[in-house]
Design a protein around this motif. Structure first.
Motif, PDB file in Angstrom:
ATOM      1  N   THR A 179      39.663   2.377  -3.104  1.00  0.00           N
ATOM      2  CA  THR A 179      39.110   1.179  -2.462  1.00  0.00           C
ATOM      3  C   THR A 179      38.142   0.712  -3.330  1.00  0.00           C
ATOM      4  N   GLY A 180      37.735  -0.643  -3.121  1.00  0.00           N
ATOM      5  CA  GLY A 180      36.854  -1.454  -3.789  1.00  0.00           C
ATOM      6  C   GLY A 180      35.796  -0.834  -3.944  1.00  0.00           C
ATOM      7  N   GLU A 181      35.132   0.005  -2.853  1.00  0.00           N
ATOM      8  CA  GLU A 181      33.868   0.561  -2.921  1.00  0.00           C
ATOM      9  C   GLU A 181      33.888   1.861  -3.872  1.00  0.00           C
ATOM     10  N   GLN A 182      34.996   2.659  -3.691  1.00  0.00           N
ATOM     11  CA  GLN A 182      35.360   3.671  -4.678  1.00  0.00           C
ATOM     12  C   GLN A 182      35.181   3.204  -6.301  1.00  0.00           C
ATOM     13  N   ALA A 183      35.793   2.302  -6.443  1.00  0.00           N
ATOM     14  CA  ALA A 183      35.855   1.841  -7.666  1.00  0.00           C
ATOM     15  C   ALA A 183      34.548   1.576  -8.445  1.00  0.00           C
ATOM     16  N   ALA A 184      33.735   0.714  -7.388  1.00  0.00           N
ATOM     17  CA  ALA A 184      32.436   0.373  -7.831  1.00  0.00           C
ATOM     18  C   ALA A 184      31.394   1.626  -7.901  1.00  0.00           C
ATOM     19  N   GLN A 185      31.800   2.513  -7.167  1.00  0.00           N
ATOM     20  CA  GLN A 185      30.955   3.835  -7.419  1.00  0.00           C
ATOM     21  C   GLN A 185      31.413   4.524  -8.512  1.00  0.00           C
ATOM     22  N   ILE A 186      32.504   4.638  -8.715  1.00  0.00           N
ATOM     23  CA  ILE A 186      32.951   5.043 -10.148  1.00  0.00           C
ATOM     24  C   ILE A 186      32.459   4.051 -11.229  1.00  0.00           C
ATOM     25  N   GLY A 187      32.687   3.018 -11.189  1.00  0.00           N
ATOM     26  CA  GLY A 187      32.108   1.920 -12.352  1.00  0.00           C
ATOM     27  C   GLY A 187      32.396   2.353 -13.687  1.00  0.00           C
ATOM     28  N   THR A 188      31.582   1.319 -14.425  1.00  0.00           N
ATOM     29  CA  THR A 188      31.912   1.760 -15.935  1.00  0.00           C
ATOM     30  C   THR A 188      31.222   3.040 -16.307  1.00  0.00           C
ATOM     31  N   ALA A 189      30.184   3.685 -15.527  1.00  0.00           N
ATOM     32  CA  ALA A 189      29.847   5.042 -15.989  1.00  0.00           C
ATOM     33  C   ALA A 189      30.578   5.944 -15.672  1.00  0.00           C
ATOM     34  N   GLY A 190      31.537   5.987 -14.624  1.00  0.00           N
ATOM     35  CA  GLY A 190      32.629   6.781 -14.475  1.00  0.00           C
ATOM     36  C   GLY A 190      33.833   6.650 -15.128  1.00  0.00           C
ATOM     37  N   TYR A 191      33.814   5.407 -15.507  1.00  0.00           N
ATOM     38  CA  TYR A 191      35.300   5.105 -16.298  1.00  0.00           C
ATOM     39  C   TYR A 191      34.968   5.600 -17.855  1.00  0.00           C
ATOM     40  N   THR A 192      33.701   5.432 -18.233  1.00  0.00           N
ATOM     41  CA  THR A 192      33.216   6.053 -19.463  1.00  0.00           C
ATOM     42  C   THR A 192      33.339   7.595 -19.627  1.00  0.00           C
ATOM     43  N   ALA A 193      33.044   8.193 -18.656  1.00  0.00           N
ATOM     44  CA  ALA A 193      33.190   9.550 -18.306  1.00  0.00           C
ATOM     45  C   ALA A 193      34.775   9.870 -18.638  1.00  0.00           C
ATOM     46  N   MET A 194      35.843   9.228 -18.096  1.00  0.00           N
ATOM     47  CA  MET A 194      37.045   9.618 -18.054  1.00  0.00           C
ATOM     48  C   MET A 194      37.660   9.447 -19.371  1.00  0.00           C
ATOM     49  N   LEU A 195      37.090   8.345 -20.193  1.00  0.00           N
ATOM     50  CA  LEU A 195      37.524   8.122 -21.492  1.00  0.00           C
ATOM     51  C   LEU A 195      36.991   9.125 -22.419  1.00  0.00           C
ATOM     52  N   CYS A 196      35.991   9.790 -22.142  1.00  0.00           N
ATOM     53  CA  CYS A 196      35.249  10.935 -22.844  1.00  0.00           C
ATOM     54  C   CYS A 196      36.040  12.245 -22.565  1.00  0.00           C
ATOM     55  N   VAL A 197      36.451  12.358 -21.220  1.00  0.00           N
ATOM     56  CA  VAL A 197      37.429  13.502 -21.050  1.00  0.00           C
ATOM     57  C   VAL A 197      38.893  13.218 -21.503  1.00  0.00           C
ATOM     58  N   MET A 198      39.382  12.034 -21.668  1.00  0.00           N
ATOM     59  CA  MET A 198      40.537  12.039 -22.450  1.00  0.00           C
ATOM     60  C   MET A 198      40.586  12.161 -24.124  1.00  0.00           C
ATOM     61  N   ALA A 199      39.234  11.978 -24.488  1.00  0.00           N
ATOM     62  CA  ALA A 199      39.038  12.150 -25.907  1.00  0.00           C
ATOM     63  C   ALA A 199      39.026  13.550 -26.140  1.00  0.00           C
ATOM     64  N   LEU A 200      38.430  14.353 -25.184  1.00  0.00           N
ATOM     65  CA  LEU A 200      38.550  15.908 -25.410  1.00  0.00           C
ATOM     66  C   LEU A 200      39.685  16.573 -25.155  1.00  0.00           C
ATOM     67  N   THR A 201      40.730  16.065 -24.195  1.00  0.00           N
ATOM     68  CA  THR A 201      41.754  16.782 -24.102  1.00  0.00           C
ATOM     69  C   THR A 201      42.933  16.375 -25.086  1.00  0.00           C
ATOM     70  N   GLY A 202      42.806  15.056 -25.398  1.00  0.00           N
ATOM     71  CA  GLY A 202      43.301  14.541 -26.467  1.00  0.00           C
ATOM     72  C   GLY A 202      43.263  15.417 -27.977  1.00  0.00           C
ATOM     73  N   HIS A 203      42.206  15.938 -28.134  1.00  0.00           N
ATOM     74  CA  HIS A 203      41.810  16.796 -29.362  1.00  0.00           C
ATOM     75  C   HIS A 203      42.389  17.953 -29.193  1.00  0.00           C
ATOM     76  N   GLY A 204      42.834  18.573 -27.955  1.00  0.00           N
ATOM     77  CA  GLY A 204      43.471  19.854 -27.633  1.00  0.00           C
ATOM     78  C   GLY A 204      42.506  20.985 -26.974  1.00  0.00           C
ATOM     79  N   LEU A 205      41.336  20.363 -26.397  1.00  0.00           N
ATOM     80  CA  LEU A 205      40.709  21.294 -25.655  1.00  0.00           C
ATOM     81  C   LEU A 205      41.580  21.721 -24.078  1.00  0.00           C
ATOM     82  N   GLN A 206      41.425  23.001 -23.787  1.00  0.00           N
ATOM     83  CA  GLN A 206      42.331  23.386 -22.672  1.00  0.00           C
ATOM     84  C   GLN A 206      41.434  24.119 -21.779  1.00  0.00           C
ATOM     85  N   PRO A 207      41.714  23.589 -20.356  1.00  0.00           N
ATOM     86  CA  PRO A 207      41.142  24.160 -19.114  1.00  0.00           C
ATOM     87  C   PRO A 207      41.334  25.420 -19.210  1.00  0.00           C
ATOM     88  N   GLY A 208      40.473  26.262 -18.716  1.00  0.00           N
ATOM     89  CA  GLY A 208      40.536  27.633 -18.360  1.00  0.00           C
ATOM     90  C   GLY A 208      40.236  28.582 -19.662  1.00  0.00           C
TER      91      GLY A 208
END
Length: 325
Positions: free
Chosen positions: A118-147
């Motif tokens: 929803t629009g409210e959820q997107a705003a709650q995520i916002g630039t901060a949450g989107y930046t967090a996702m970019l960081c997670v993508m950087a880690l997993t793209g480097h080869g880090l593995q869950p578990g």
């Protein structure tokens, strides 16, 4: 069309911030008119509203760096009624931003609201949450593995950190949450942190290399905290650095990068190409637990904005704050 907006007027040395009624025709650029339903409050928004850092580079300017809303006048690939979001792209710095009931934006920086949000959820995520996702993508793209791999998240109770903790924990990583606010331990464990540490607990004693403790880091603090995180990063680990709440300096050496093959990856949220941006938002819509997002978020009213910015900078908030316009 008339619209209420939060505007900064003055210059880089001294400016004032106030609500004003303006006309959408006054917007310097934009071929898509959007009725904003929600915006977010991020660290940079707090700095801009209070004047505590030189975020704004063009005056006058409408503040706010991210928005969700509905198209009311269309251009490009959009049509009236489309649900859309905009974040980054120089909003509230060089380009008029989000804190307005109606905005005009170039079609090239507007993207569809991801399915499932929803629009409210997107705003709650916002630039901060989107930046967090970019960081997670950087880690997993480097080869880090869950578990298998442990990840340190600094500034964990803030906007970027709290979303990063929840995303990483839900993916299956062992998350070590670092926070200078001991009272937030319960909150961080509810988000999925396996360990919650105070800042002193990761001190490397000024050494450029110390015992290896984590494979990856999401760092929003910078300064000495970042130096300590680098010093204790595992061989072939990666640090995604996206903030400097603790300072822009970095006292380190080349040793961790040469002797351990550590990667220091800068993560920008402003000028990310649209394809990667859309991937990040689509992944957020799929992977971020709606219940957790609700738990770490609050929605406030438009008129509260100046006080919210001050509260954010002075550490009186946790998680994410959205604003209903």
């Amino acid at each position: 069309m008339k619209t209420k907006a939060l505007i900064a007027r003055g210059d880089a040395k001294s400016y004032g911030v106030a609500f004003e009624t303006i006309d959408t025709a006054d917007w310097p650029e934009g071929d898509v008119t959007i009725r904003v339903s929600h915006s977010g409050v991020n660290y940079k928004d707090g700095l801009a509203m209070t004047g505590r850092a030189p975020i704004i580079r063009s005056f006058p300017i409408v503040l706010g760096i991210d928005l969700a809303g509905e198209v009311v006048e269309a251009a490009g690939r959009f049509k009236t009624g489309d649900k859309v979001i905009v974040n980054g792209w120089g909003l509230s710095e060089t380009r008029w931003g989000a804190y307005s009931e109606l905005v005009r934006m170039p079609a090239s920086i507007v993207q569809p609201l991801p399915v499932g949000l929803t629009g409210e959820q997107a705003a709650q995520i916002g630039t901060a949450g989107y930046t967090a996702m970019l960081c997670v993508m950087a880690l997993t793209g480097h080869g880090l593995q869950p578990g298998r791999d442990a990840v340190l998240v600094t500034g964990a109770s803030g906007g970027v950190g709290s979303v990063a903790v929840s995303l990483l924990a839900r993916a299956g990583f062992h998350v070590i949450a670092l926070s200078g606010r001991a009272e937030q331990e319960g909150f961080l464990r509810d988000l999925g942190a396996a360990e919650v540490l105070g800042r002193d607990a990761i001190s490397a004693g000024g050494r450029p290399m110390a015992k290896e403790r984590w494979a990856g880091v999401v760092d929003v603090v910078g300064g000495q905290v970042l130096a300590d995180a680098i010093a204790q990063c595992r061989y072939d680990g990666i640090i995604a650095a996206c903030g400097m709440a603790g300072g822009g300096g970095l006292q380190s050496t080349v040793y961790p990068f040469i002797l351990r093959g550590v990667t220091l990856r800068g993560v920008d949220s402003v000028n990310v190409p649209m394809a990667r941006r859309e991937t990040a938002w689509e992944t957020l819509a799929r992977d971020l637990d709606p219940a957790l997002l609700a738990a770490l978020s609050v929605t406030r009213s438009f008129g509260d904005l100046p006080q919210i910015g001050l509260d954010l900078l002075e550490g009186r908030l946790k998680g994410r704050v959205a604003v209903a316009l």
